[in-house]
Structures are given as structure tokens and as C-alpha cells.
Scaffold this active site. Structure first.
Site, PDB file in Angstrom:
ATOM      1  N   ARG A 202     116.368  40.376   9.332  1.00 53.33           N
ATOM      2  CA  ARG A 202     114.711  40.281   8.881  1.00 53.33           C
ATOM      3  C   ARG A 202     114.377  41.026   7.717  1.00 53.33           C
ATOM      4  O   ARG A 202     113.499  40.513   6.779  1.00 53.33           O
ATOM      5  CB  ARG A 202     113.742  40.298  10.041  1.00 53.33           C
ATOM      6  CG  ARG A 202     114.120  39.614  11.050  1.00 53.33           C
ATOM      7  CD  ARG A 202     113.776  38.146  11.012  1.00 53.33           C
ATOM      8  NE  ARG A 202     113.854  37.387  12.119  1.00 53.33           N
ATOM      9  CZ  ARG A 202     113.326  37.015  13.266  1.00 53.33           C
ATOM     10  NH1 ARG A 202     112.042  37.705  13.136  1.00 53.33           N
ATOM     11  NH2 ARG A 202     113.788  36.414  14.301  1.00 53.33           N
TER      12      ARG A 202
ATOM     13  N   GLU B   2     102.386  42.114  14.376  1.00 58.39           N
ATOM     14  CA  GLU B   2     102.567  43.508  13.526  1.00 58.39           C
ATOM     15  C   GLU B   2     103.763  42.951  12.367  1.00 58.39           C
ATOM     16  O   GLU B   2     103.901  43.655  11.608  1.00 58.39           O
ATOM     17  CB  GLU B   2     103.638  44.045  14.501  1.00 58.39           C
ATOM     18  CG  GLU B   2     104.439  45.065  13.955  1.00 58.39           C
ATOM     19  CD  GLU B   2     105.379  45.968  15.134  1.00 58.39           C
ATOM     20  OE1 GLU B   2     105.250  47.017  15.242  1.00 58.39           O
ATOM     21  OE2 GLU B   2     106.169  45.274  15.748  1.00 58.39           O
ATOM     22  N   ASP B   3     104.488  41.782  12.634  1.00 61.53           N
ATOM     23  CA  ASP B   3     105.493  41.551  11.652  1.00 61.53           C
ATOM     24  C   ASP B   3     104.904  41.043  10.205  1.00 61.53           C
ATOM     25  O   ASP B   3     105.746  41.171   9.285  1.00 61.53           O
ATOM     26  CB  ASP B   3     106.427  40.392  12.194  1.00 61.53           C
ATOM     27  CG  ASP B   3     107.167  41.029  13.188  1.00 61.53           C
ATOM     28  OD1 ASP B   3     107.716  42.087  13.142  1.00 61.53           O
ATOM     29  OD2 ASP B   3     107.456  40.363  14.322  1.00 61.53           O
TER      30      ASP B   3
ATOM     31  N   ARG C 210     108.015  31.902   9.869  1.00 60.65           N
ATOM     32  CA  ARG C 210     107.027  32.635  10.156  1.00 60.65           C
ATOM     33  C   ARG C 210     106.121  33.051   8.856  1.00 60.65           C
ATOM     34  O   ARG C 210     105.207  34.010   9.017  1.00 60.65           O
ATOM     35  CB  ARG C 210     107.485  34.073  10.763  1.00 60.65           C
ATOM     36  CG  ARG C 210     108.335  33.624  12.226  1.00 60.65           C
ATOM     37  CD  ARG C 210     108.386  35.094  13.027  1.00 60.65           C
ATOM     38  NE  ARG C 210     107.031  35.626  13.033  1.00 60.65           N
ATOM     39  CZ  ARG C 210     106.950  36.792  13.698  1.00 60.65           C
ATOM     40  NH1 ARG C 210     107.887  37.475  13.946  1.00 60.65           N
ATOM     41  NH2 ARG C 210     105.669  37.345  13.762  1.00 60.65           N
TER      42      ARG C 210
ATOM     43  N   ASP D 218     105.447  31.923  16.694  1.00 63.70           N
ATOM     44  CA  ASP D 218     105.501  33.401  16.658  1.00 63.70           C
ATOM     45  C   ASP D 218     104.159  34.255  16.473  1.00 63.70           C
ATOM     46  O   ASP D 218     104.168  35.357  16.202  1.00 63.70           O
ATOM     47  CB  ASP D 218     106.657  33.760  16.003  1.00 63.70           C
ATOM     48  CG  ASP D 218     107.932  33.616  16.915  1.00 63.70           C
ATOM     49  OD1 ASP D 218     108.290  33.950  18.004  1.00 63.70           O
ATOM     50  OD2 ASP D 218     109.057  33.063  16.219  1.00 63.70           O
TER      51      ASP D 218
ATOM     52  N   HIS E 253     114.730  44.314  15.708  1.00 64.06           N
ATOM     53  CA  HIS E 253     114.128  45.060  14.864  1.00 64.06           C
ATOM     54  C   HIS E 253     114.259  46.531  15.032  1.00 64.06           C
ATOM     55  O   HIS E 253     114.612  47.053  16.009  1.00 64.06           O
ATOM     56  CB  HIS E 253     112.568  44.960  14.882  1.00 64.06           C
ATOM     57  CG  HIS E 253     112.163  43.645  14.395  1.00 64.06           C
ATOM     58  ND1 HIS E 253     111.331  42.903  15.195  1.00 64.06           N
ATOM     59  CD2 HIS E 253     112.072  43.009  13.050  1.00 64.06           C
ATOM     60  CE1 HIS E 253     110.832  41.837  14.365  1.00 64.06           C
ATOM     61  NE2 HIS E 253     111.315  42.011  13.273  1.00 64.06           N
TER      62      HIS E 253
ATOM     63  N   CYS F  44     104.433  44.676  18.736  1.00 68.55           N
ATOM     64  CA  CYS F  44     104.600  43.377  18.056  1.00 68.55           C
ATOM     65  C   CYS F  44     103.087  42.611  18.146  1.00 68.55           C
ATOM     66  O   CYS F  44     102.916  41.758  17.325  1.00 68.55           O
ATOM     67  CB  CYS F  44     105.797  42.554  18.212  1.00 68.55           C
ATOM     68  SG  CYS F  44     105.600  42.109  19.866  1.00 68.55           S
TER      69      CYS F  44
END
Ligand code: CIR
Length: 260
Positions: A134, A69-70, A89, A64, A164, A251
Site C-alpha cells: 500500500r 487511520e489510513d 479507497r 472501507d 500494514h 485503524c
């Protein structure tokens, strides 16, 4: 006075993208070559919109990792490295941090806090954070403590039925948001002009605002018509293969100004 430049950090698609995390989307075969080509076109669109694009190499062990962005939340004064909610992640941020450190002082969310950048919607000094699977309460409290000294008002927002907060709502302008009312309450954004996604386009609320324009997946023409009717220009990009990995347009980049 130097003119602020717009930076976009991106990362090439991992060859292991097919092994991505999925929460609300059924697993479907991903055409990797097509995903790579779509990502190239996405980067080109950001460059055309005025971004200086810094593209990191793919992380083969992290399916991923294209969804940069995450792993960070960037505001004008600092960048906060997150602690993503999905354990798979947590290795992604280490290679983004040194690049971000060129422009921002770095801070970090620590265990037991979790936070995904996809849950963080900043509009001016207001920072909305999705209370999702998350991003936990501790992660949101840590973000609040890190940003409050810079004048940001951080508030949690309940979401349902999506990954999200920014699956459900994104900014169109300083005073306008695009929203999927099935996944987030309209009341949380009272005071903004609200544009709702077309009912036939469930996943259309995720747009990436760059200046006066928004980038949006090409497969949502009805919602694009609504956005244009609100006076905002839409740049459509085809991200169909990335959508199969439960990603969309915000993202795949971290976009911010270099500074005043
Ligand atoms: C995940 O589940 O973490 C990825 N497959 C998708 C992440 C998309 N991120 C985002 O929209 N901010």
C-alpha cells in the site's frame, strides 16, 4: 495555559463494509449490525479514555471508510492527507480533510506516491513507515520531505505477510513496542523494550495507545497478559466484525492532541 484536548476522529461503519478490500484475510460473512454496535462501543471506550470523539457519517459508496487511520498522518505540527494504495479507497480522505483542518495545517501525498496511515508508526520524533503493497517508495519519500522540516526522522521498514506496518508492530509506551516477529524484524526496533505477541495470537500486535493505556481486541488475552506484565494497562474491546474486514483498533480512529 490551555490544557491540550485529545481528539479522536472516527467514521461510522459503511453499509457496504462486506465489499471491503482484503489482502491477507479470507472473506467471511460480516454481521453489519454487530459491526455497528462494536464500533459504537469502540467510540465509547475512546471517550472513557479522555478523547473528544468526532464521528463522521458513514460513506455508503466506500466499504472501507470506517478505517479512517489510513487517510491521514497527524503529527503535532501538520496533518498529511495520504494517497491510499488501494484505488477503491482514494475517495475517503475528502470528507476527513475539512474536519482535520480545524486543528492542523494540511499537506498531501501526491501521485505517483501511495501511502496508508496504517503503515505509519510515530513514536516521538521517530516515524517508521511500512514498505508494504500500500505504501510505495515515492509516498515514503514525500512523507519524509514533509515531516523532516519539523524534526521528524522518517525511515522505511520492510514487512512481510501482513497488510500494514501497524499490523506487525505498535507502540506500548515511549520506550516500548508490541511486535509480531513473523511479520517485522525485531532489529528495526532495537533500543525499544520489546513485547512479543503470544504465538497463538497471530494478529495481536495492533494496539491503540492512548496516554498510559492501550486499547486492544478482546480476543487476545494471552498477549494482554504479556502487556500487563510489562506494566501497561490494557482496555479490551470486541472488534470481531471489523477484524473480518482486516481492520483492528488503530485503524478506526485518528487520535491526536489539539496542541500545547
Ligand atoms: C483495507 O484492506 O484497506 C481494509 N479492508 C482494512 C484497512 C485496515 N487499516 C488499518 O489497519 N490501518
Amino acid at each position: 495555559m490551555p490544557i491540550p484536548a485529545l481528539i479522536a476522529i472516527t467514521r461510522d461503519v459503511s453499509p457496504s463494509l462486506a465489499a471491503c478490500e482484503l489482502s491477507f484475510v479470507e472473506r467471511a460473512p460480516i454481521d453489519l449490525d454487530r459491526a455497528i454496535e462494536q464500533h459504537r462501543a469502540y467510540r465509547a471506550a475512546l471517550a472513557t479514555l479522555g478523547c473528544e470523539v468526532h464521528d463522521l457519517p458513514a460513506q455508503p459508496q466506500c466499504p472501507d471508510a470506517v478505517f479512517v487511520e489510513d487517510v491521514a498522518v497527524v503529527v503535532d505540527e501538520v496533518a498529511v492527507m495520504t494517497r491510499p494504495g488501494a484505488e477503491s479507497r482514494r475517495g475517503e480522505g475528502a470528507t476527513v480533510a475539512p474536519l482535520l483542518a480545524r486543528w492542523r495545517t494540511l499537506r498531501a501525498i501526491e501521485a505517483p506516491g501511495t501511502l496508508d496511515g496504517g503503515d505509519v508508526l510515530r513514536i516521538g520524533k521517530r516515524v517508521y513507515v511500512g514498505q508494504s503493497a500500500r505504501s510505495n517508495a515515492d509516498g515514503i519519500a514525500q512523507l519524509r520531505a514533509l515531516l523532516a522540516p519539523h524534526g521528524y526522522l522518517v525511515q522505511g521498514v520492510p514487512i512481510r505477510g501482513c497488510l500494514h506496518l501497524k499490523s506487525a508492530v505498535t507502540a506500548l509506551a515511549d520506550d516500548a513496542v508490541l511486535l509480531q516477529p513473523a511479520w517485522v524484524d525485531r532489529e528495526a526496533f532495537a533500543g525499544f523494550r520489546l513485547v512479543e505477541v503470544d504465538a497463538a495470537e497471530e494478529h495481536a500486535a495492533n494496539v491503540l495507545r492512548i496516554g498510559e493505556r492501550v486499547v486492544s481486541p478482546a480476543c487476545f488475552p494471552r498477549t494482554h497478559a504479556r502487556i500487563r506484565a510489562a506494566g501497561i494497562e490494557v482496555v479490551a474491546v470486541d472488534v470481531s466484525e471489523l477484524q473480518k474486514a482486516e481492520g483492528a483498533v488503530t485503524c478506526c480512529s485518528l487520535v491526536f492532541e489539539t496542541g500545547p
